[in-house]
Design a protein around this motif. Sequence first.
Motif, mmCIF file in Angstrom:
data_model
loop_
_atom_site.group_PDB
_atom_site.id
_atom_site.type_symbol
_atom_site.label_atom_id
_atom_site.label_comp_id
_atom_site.label_asym_id
_atom_site.label_seq_id
_atom_site.Cartn_x
_atom_site.Cartn_y
_atom_site.Cartn_z
ATOM 1 N N ASN A 14 12.499 36.505 -29.237
ATOM 2 C CA ASN A 14 11.739 35.518 -28.470
ATOM 3 C C ASN A 14 10.259 35.776 -28.715
ATOM 4 O OD1 ASN A 14 13.474 33.726 -27.117
ATOM 5 N ND2 ASN A 14 13.894 35.210 -25.480
ATOM 6 N N TYR A 15 9.448 34.663 -28.623
ATOM 7 C CA TYR A 15 8.003 34.848 -28.610
ATOM 8 C C TYR A 15 7.608 35.517 -27.304
ATOM 9 C CZ TYR A 15 7.608 31.806 -32.711
ATOM 10 O OH TYR A 15 7.716 31.253 -33.967
ATOM 11 N N GLN A 36 24.080 51.206 -31.122
ATOM 12 C CA GLN A 36 22.689 51.652 -31.106
ATOM 13 C C GLN A 36 21.801 50.534 -31.659
ATOM 14 O OE1 GLN A 36 22.928 55.286 -33.422
ATOM 15 N NE2 GLN A 36 23.169 56.497 -31.538
ATOM 16 N N TRP A 37 20.672 50.297 -30.961
ATOM 17 C CA TRP A 37 19.794 49.180 -31.283
ATOM 18 C C TRP A 37 18.339 49.623 -31.243
ATOM 19 C CZ3 TRP A 37 22.025 44.493 -32.569
ATOM 20 C CH2 TRP A 37 23.386 44.361 -32.261
ATOM 21 N N SER A 38 17.468 48.736 -31.841
ATOM 22 C CA SER A 38 16.010 48.958 -31.798
ATOM 23 C C SER A 38 15.325 47.639 -31.465
ATOM 24 C CB SER A 38 15.482 49.487 -33.134
ATOM 25 O OG SER A 38 16.049 50.744 -33.437
ATOM 26 N N ALA A 39 14.342 47.730 -30.567
ATOM 27 C CA ALA A 39 13.524 46.553 -30.222
ATOM 28 C C ALA A 39 12.138 46.742 -30.850
ATOM 29 C CB ALA A 39 13.433 46.411 -28.717
ATOM 30 N N TYR A 40 11.593 45.667 -31.473
ATOM 31 C CA TYR A 40 10.304 45.717 -32.149
ATOM 32 C C TYR A 40 9.350 44.693 -31.523
ATOM 33 C CZ TYR A 40 12.546 48.359 -35.937
ATOM 34 O OH TYR A 40 13.219 49.294 -36.676
ATOM 35 N N PHE A 41 8.086 45.120 -31.390
ATOM 36 C CA PHE A 41 7.008 44.182 -31.040
ATOM 37 C C PHE A 41 6.320 43.826 -32.361
ATOM 38 C CE2 PHE A 41 2.804 42.869 -29.631
ATOM 39 C CZ PHE A 41 3.084 42.095 -28.522
ATOM 40 N N LEU A 42 6.411 42.537 -32.776
ATOM 41 C CA LEU A 42 5.959 42.103 -34.097
ATOM 42 C C LEU A 42 4.822 41.071 -33.960
ATOM 43 C CD1 LEU A 42 9.585 41.727 -35.436
ATOM 44 C CD2 LEU A 42 7.999 43.552 -36.093
ATOM 45 N N SER A 43 3.903 41.132 -34.896
ATOM 46 C CA SER A 43 2.689 40.297 -34.776
ATOM 47 C C SER A 43 2.852 38.950 -35.483
ATOM 48 C CB SER A 43 1.471 41.031 -35.348
ATOM 49 O OG SER A 43 1.586 41.202 -36.739
ATOM 50 N N ASN A 44 2.478 37.908 -34.769
ATOM 51 C CA ASN A 44 2.167 36.583 -35.307
ATOM 52 C C ASN A 44 3.140 36.073 -36.366
ATOM 53 O OD1 ASN A 44 0.668 34.233 -35.448
ATOM 54 N ND2 ASN A 44 -0.799 35.068 -36.933
ATOM 55 N N THR A 88 10.319 32.563 -24.719
ATOM 56 C CA THR A 88 11.178 31.534 -25.290
ATOM 57 C C THR A 88 10.986 31.537 -26.794
ATOM 58 O OG1 THR A 88 9.551 29.738 -25.254
ATOM 59 C CG2 THR A 88 10.763 30.174 -23.193
ATOM 60 N N ARG A 89 11.601 30.593 -27.459
ATOM 61 C CA ARG A 89 11.413 30.471 -28.891
ATOM 62 C C ARG A 89 10.382 29.371 -29.218
ATOM 63 N NH1 ARG A 89 17.252 31.966 -31.706
ATOM 64 N NH2 ARG A 89 17.428 33.994 -30.627
ATOM 65 N N THR A 90 9.575 29.058 -28.247
ATOM 66 C CA THR A 90 8.436 28.154 -28.437
ATOM 67 C C THR A 90 7.178 28.944 -28.135
ATOM 68 O OG1 THR A 90 9.740 26.237 -27.758
ATOM 69 C CG2 THR A 90 7.333 26.002 -27.693
ATOM 70 N N ALA A 91 6.269 29.005 -29.108
ATOM 71 C CA ALA A 91 5.051 29.792 -28.933
ATOM 72 C C ALA A 91 4.262 29.266 -27.758
ATOM 73 C CB ALA A 91 4.217 29.783 -30.195
ATOM 74 N N GLY A 92 3.660 30.188 -27.024
ATOM 75 C CA GLY A 92 2.869 29.808 -25.870
ATOM 76 C C GLY A 92 1.466 30.352 -25.991
ATOM 77 N N THR A 93 0.942 30.835 -24.893
ATOM 78 C CA THR A 93 -0.419 31.356 -24.857
ATOM 79 C C THR A 93 -0.449 32.774 -25.401
ATOM 80 O OG1 THR A 93 -0.841 30.019 -22.897
ATOM 81 C CG2 THR A 93 -2.360 31.848 -23.320
ATOM 82 N N PRO A 94 -1.403 33.139 -26.211
ATOM 83 C CA PRO A 94 -1.523 34.535 -26.658
ATOM 84 C C PRO A 94 -1.709 35.467 -25.443
ATOM 85 C CG PRO A 94 -2.924 33.093 -27.966
ATOM 86 C CD PRO A 94 -2.442 32.277 -26.818
ATOM 87 N N LEU A 95 -0.960 36.584 -25.436
ATOM 88 C CA LEU A 95 -0.972 37.495 -24.285
ATOM 89 C C LEU A 95 -1.274 38.919 -24.733
ATOM 90 C CD1 LEU A 95 2.259 36.197 -22.482
ATOM 91 C CD2 LEU A 95 -0.116 35.722 -21.835
ATOM 92 N N GLN A 96 -2.333 39.490 -24.133
ATOM 93 C CA GLN A 96 -2.619 40.897 -24.411
ATOM 94 C C GLN A 96 -1.597 41.832 -23.745
ATOM 95 O OE1 GLN A 96 -6.621 41.497 -23.039
ATOM 96 N NE2 GLN A 96 -7.507 41.076 -25.068
ATOM 97 N N ALA A 97 -1.037 41.413 -22.625
ATOM 98 C CA ALA A 97 -0.060 42.216 -21.902
ATOM 99 C C ALA A 97 0.914 41.282 -21.220
ATOM 100 C CB ALA A 97 -0.745 43.112 -20.869
ATOM 101 N N GLY A 98 2.106 41.754 -20.996
ATOM 102 C CA GLY A 98 3.110 40.944 -20.321
ATOM 103 C C GLY A 98 4.505 41.522 -20.497
ATOM 104 N N ALA A 117 -0.370 33.620 -30.438
ATOM 105 C CA ALA A 117 0.644 32.844 -29.718
ATOM 106 C C ALA A 117 2.034 33.132 -30.256
ATOM 107 C CB ALA A 117 0.324 31.360 -29.817
ATOM 108 N N LYS A 118 2.113 33.504 -31.557
ATOM 109 C CA LYS A 118 3.417 33.738 -32.171
ATOM 110 C C LYS A 118 3.744 35.218 -32.318
ATOM 111 C CE LYS A 118 3.940 29.287 -34.479
ATOM 112 N NZ LYS A 118 4.273 28.600 -35.755
ATOM 113 N N ASP A 119 3.062 36.089 -31.551
ATOM 114 C CA ASP A 119 3.580 37.459 -31.442
ATOM 115 C C ASP A 119 5.009 37.373 -30.886
ATOM 116 O OD1 ASP A 119 1.198 38.513 -32.324
ATOM 117 O OD2 ASP A 119 0.468 39.048 -30.304
ATOM 118 N N TRP A 120 5.882 38.217 -31.369
ATOM 119 C CA TRP A 120 7.284 38.075 -30.966
ATOM 120 C C TRP A 120 7.984 39.439 -30.839
ATOM 121 C CZ3 TRP A 120 11.555 38.440 -34.729
ATOM 122 C CH2 TRP A 120 11.142 38.809 -36.014
ATOM 123 N N ILE A 121 9.103 39.421 -30.192
ATOM 124 C CA ILE A 121 9.922 40.625 -29.985
ATOM 125 C C ILE A 121 11.294 40.361 -30.568
ATOM 126 C CG2 ILE A 121 11.029 42.106 -28.256
ATOM 127 C CD1 ILE A 121 8.548 41.463 -26.475
ATOM 128 N N GLY A 122 11.702 41.249 -31.475
ATOM 129 C CA GLY A 122 12.994 41.118 -32.133
ATOM 130 C C GLY A 122 13.859 42.349 -31.919
#
Length: 590
Positions: free
Chosen positions: A71-72, A99-107, A76-86, A49-54
């Motif tokens: 955001n999770y 120049q920037w970098s986006a990360y998919f970060l776990s839990n 939003t910044r409120t954890a929701g349902t765990p999502l395999q894709a979205g 639920a707390k996988d997030w993108i920074g």
Amino acid sequence: MNSRILAALFTLLLVAASHAQTVFTLNKASYLPGEAITATWSGRTSPAAKDWIGVYPRTSSPGGPVSTLWNYTSGTRTAGTPLQAGSITFTNPGLAIGQWSAYFLSNDSYNSLGRVDFVVAPAPTQVVMNLNKASYATGEAITATWSNRTPANANDKIAVFPRNAATTTTPTLWVHSSGTQTPGSALESGSVTFSSPGLAIGDWTMHFLDSDGTTSRANVNFSVTAALPSFTLNKSVYQLNEPIKVTWSGRTAPSTTDWVGVYPTSMSGVPDGSPGSTIWSYMNGTQTATTALSSGTFTFAAPGLPKGNWTAYFLANDGYQILGSVQFTVANSPRILGFTADHAFINDGTPITLSWVIDPGDGAIETLVVRDGTNETDVHTASVLDVSPEQNTTYTLVLNGTITAEARVFKESGNTAAFSIGATHLATGSPLTTTWNGVTGNSDSWIAVFRAGQQPRIDQAPYWNYLNGTRTAGGNLIDGAMSFNLPAGEYYVVLFTNGGYTIEQGPIRFTVHPDAIQPLAVTNFGQDNGDMRLDWNSLPGVSYDVQTSTDMIHWNSEAEGIRARGTASSLFIAPTPGDASRFWRIRQNP
């Protein structure tokens, strides 16, 4: 193997497999400031639920400085349902340019399951591009000019495509903005020329392409047509109702209905029938089509155009295909309507009276002078000037410093050792023979015969040749002779040097008579009503002297300068009583 070690290795393999299966992407690689950013993921095994993108500056990484955006996976910044894709969207990211970098970060950790680099860049400015022409003849060079390319890139391209072709297709012609197919400097403005484009006849589009090679930042349409003919006017500025001379050449596949139309330059667009032309003519100089002409000239003798700026169009086959165009102006500025000498030859007496007529038009006569090559005389308040030159002289009337007219006066040389003619009176059919000895004899020296009253340079010589006897300059002939066959009339002949109008020898005046020339002879001598009448053969325009003597040794003038009006002349003589004998003779003046 220890069961706990096996379990740990199995756990690591599961984690690695989970990471390898996660796919993380952004919807673009480059964003405008404030533009929404959409992140998408799939293949996330064991989602939390707390996988997030920074989002971090490119020089930073998770676990160091805090993220600039996050955001999770709920969006939003409120954890929701765990999502395999979205996917989630940062609607107003507010990221600075850079120049920037986006990360998919776990839990809620800094364990990266995916990374995408991107940039935030200002919107490119609108490139301004122009071509030097709207239509080109086959093989004609094409020049493209551009400006306002910000930010510029060395891989920017200028490319030509068939009209309406997608820029994702292969261009027919292309170069980098450096002008070659090798990237050079990044140029915000510049120009390139396709010297030998080789484009087929048809419609084309020139594109300014972004460094990606497909995004068009500007485009200009143009056409390639068959080679266009030459089309010119004899002047760029005309006075009111002054004749306009049109000349053209090189018209391939001409039509009897090719035509020239004159339109106001202020007309919107190009000729299309509305409005119609102000004046027009087919190429034969009339409004009745007759012959197809690939080259030629004609004159609008009395065009009647009002003052203003005008454009003459050479148009094809009763239509509006433009084969050529020339802009010109009709003005009512001050002009010299005439500048003449009352007689052209000093030998006929001096002074010679120069006179002129000036039309001030819509302007004013500010200055008016006469120049003779040495002196300048102010004639601003005069309309005539008496001059007494001693040699061939060109007088130039100068109006307001720039407008000029010429009048030439001559001193007849008569026959000399250097330049002579066979006779000053000829019958039609008898050639005029000119002879020269010891002259400069340059390759472009020439002999010209003018009719009486014509002016060299102002009037074209009706009969002329270079000293080699042709109209192609060549040779150095300091001695020689040539002949001209001329119709009846009064003429003068001149030898000019250096291909211009500088007189080296002459002029010599002569007359070609329409009938056979009778030799000078007395045809009758006798009494007529108490006087003596003397008749003789004469030449029209020639003057004669009559002399008398009692001994045929000493002669006295009876009458001088009798100018013949026809082929027979007469003189009545009062008798002289007391003479034992008296004689008369007639002399023909040169």
